[in-house]
Design a protein around this motif. Sequence first.
Motif: not given
Length: 130
Positions: A105-113
């Motif tokens: 989930g953290g990796v997905a949020m970083v990729a979105l940002l």
Amino acid sequence: MRAGPLCLLLAVMSMATGAHAEESSPLSLSAGPQIIDLQQRLKESEHQRDELSKQLQNADADRESAQLSRLRQENQRLKLQLKEAQATAPQRLLTDQQQWFVTGGGVAMVALLCGIFASGWRRQRRQWLN
């Protein structure tokens, strides 16, 4: 049937029954004391065998009880070690599976940002050129 072979057959059969009768004759009187002696020795041997089997069972039981007590002591010692190790170890909030889920989930949020900042917050209308 001829009379010759028939007589021969009867003679052979009568001799065989006579031999069989001699084999099954009763024991002589001199063998009586030997039989009694052998029966007594058999009873003594069976009695000794029973005593030895009881001694063997007792020895096995003693050995098993000693081994059982050692195993119980070792089991108690290991239980105490486990309790001590659990008391000194820090409590984990998440299991391994939950940690991987949070990491994903953290990796997905970083990729979105990263995607949002890379576009520069501008909205463009993109169309395919025909």
